[in-house]
Design an enzyme around this catalytic site. Structure first.
Site, PDB file in Angstrom:
ATOM      1  CD  GLU A 284       8.896   2.292  -4.371  1.00  0.00           C
ATOM      2  OE1 GLU A 284       7.908   2.571  -5.090  1.00  0.00           O
ATOM      3  OE2 GLU A 284       8.888   2.453  -3.132  1.00  0.00           O
TER       4      GLU A 284
ATOM      5  CB  CYS B 181       9.238  -0.782  -2.008  1.00  0.00           C
ATOM      6  SG  CYS B 181       7.999  -0.960  -3.302  1.00  0.00           S
TER       7      CYS B 181
HETATM    8 ZN   LIG Z   1       6.127  -0.220  -2.340  1.00  0.00          ZN
END
Ligand SMILES: [Zn+2]
Length: 386
Positions: A85, A204
């Site tokens: 991501e 993340c």
């Molecule tokens: Zn991650």
């Protein structure tokens, strides 16, 4: 709701089709014992709110982050964080830079336009941005969903008084990986095995949380665009209502004391599972990652990533990096395009430029101070010299 679910499925389908066209060297393989590797897949899609058309901007795979030590020789060329991501978001910024460069050269572009009466550029206002991820982002969000059986005993065994969970003993609000598992609402570094070299890259969950305040632009596109761009949707397969509430809780917990404008993300679930996701606990993650950017007019560029550089370019830690090892989403590559667009910065280093953006710095520092009241722990400094 049905309409939004349909949107999520359309986006997941479209990205899966694009994934299928990636080179086989960019994808997980079956190991000699017959067990297939897994990876995480992410993509950024623009939704045209007038026509409902979808436009893929970038896609990426990857589950690795570089140890902090590796970055000493980087010179902006190595990707610190190879999680899908985050790489896809870097891809988004590369596409914006490419399109501004094209605009400057009088070419047609479909995402960015000249601002009226201004030296800046604008991201088209009829586009909304969706981030698809094939599984919940690492860190606080995914940890809220895991069951005790999914967690290593050492991650569970660590208690508040154990110093090993902290990177810096004076900072109790940034935790290492998934240690002290039951603690919720804290900034964490990327998860990794306890015996692996330390990465200071944040999870993340934390990075996505932060972007609700600071936008998904990096310092370069932030300078060039008149208005920041935020995520509108986050799409993950199999997300239940309970999970969506947990995600909100995760973000809210970190922002409780934050004043300012938070651009909330709408979480959507899709029933479409990613085909190379992790299905069983005996599967190993793929070391390979990939990035593909769709720069416009049917042009796209795909690169395979290993250890933060283009696959085939990696050299052992005590050696200098190879020429042209950098991916097109590296800090170095983005800084080169930016200087083509804005030659007045060509005598500056990347970090000096970043420091000169006072408003943006203030926003980031403020957000960090709310997420981690004990202070921030940055990754190894990584500059591109003029
Ligand atoms: Zn991650």
């Amino acid at each position: 709701m049905a309409q939004e679910h349909q949107l999520a499925d359309r986006i997941a389908d479209l990205l899966q089709q694009k994934y299928d066209t990636l080179k086989s060297s960019s994808k997980p393989v079956a190991r000699s014992n017959g067990i297939k590797e897994w990876t995480v897949f992410a993509g950024i899609v623009a939704i045209n709110t007038d026509t409902n058309d979808l436009r893929v901007i970038s896609l990426a795979t990857g589950v690795k982050a570089l140890p902090n030590k590796e970055l000493e020789r980087s010179g902006g060329k190595m990707l610190h964080d190879g999680h899908a991501e985050i790489v896809a978001l870097r891809g988004f910024n590369t596409v914006i830079l490419q399109q501004i460069y094209q605009l400057k050269n009088g070419e047609e572009t479909d995402l960015v336009i000249h601002s009226k009466d201004s030296e800046y550029y604008s991201f088209k206002s009829n586009l909304k941005i969706a981030l698809y991820i094939s599984q919940l982002p690492c860190g606080d969000i995914s940890m809220r969903m895991l069951k005790e059986r999914d967690i290593a005993p050492e991650e569970l065994a660590i208690k508040d008084e154990d110093s090993i969970q902290y990177i810096n003993q004076d900072n109790k609000t940034i935790l290492r990986g998934r240690l002290n598992f039951n603690k919720k609402g804290y900034v964490r570094t990327k998860p990794g095995r306890l015996d692996s070299q330390l990465t200071k890259s944040k999870s993340c969950s934390d990075k996505l949380c932060m972007k609700q305040y600071t936008s998904i632009l990096n310092c370069l596109t932030f300078q060039l665009l008149e208005q920041p761009v935020y995520l509108d949707y986050m799409i993950v397969p199999g997300m239940t209502t309970e999970m969506k509430e947990d995600i909100d809780l995760c973000f809210n917990k970190q922002f409780e004391r934050c004043v300012g404008t938070r651009h909330e993300v709408c979480y959507l679930s899709t029933s479409k599972e990613f085909k190379d996701t992790r299905n069983t606990s005996d599967q190993e993650p793929s070391a390979i990652g990939a990035i593909k950017v769709f720069i416009g007019q049917g042009n796209s560029i795909e690169q395979t990533i290993l250890n933060g550089v283009k696959n085939g370019s990696y050299t052992k830690k005590n050696k200098p990096l190879r020429k042209n090892c950098e991916t097109l989403v590296s800090r170095f590559s983005q800084w080169q395009i930016f200087k083509e667009i804005e030659p007045k910065y060509s005598q500056m280093s990347y970090l000096d430029f970043k420091q000169s953006q006072h408003e943006r710095r203030k926003l980031i520092d403020y957000t960090r101070s709310k997420m981690s009241p004990d202070g921030w722990i940055s990754t190894q400094e990584d500059d591109c010299l003029p």
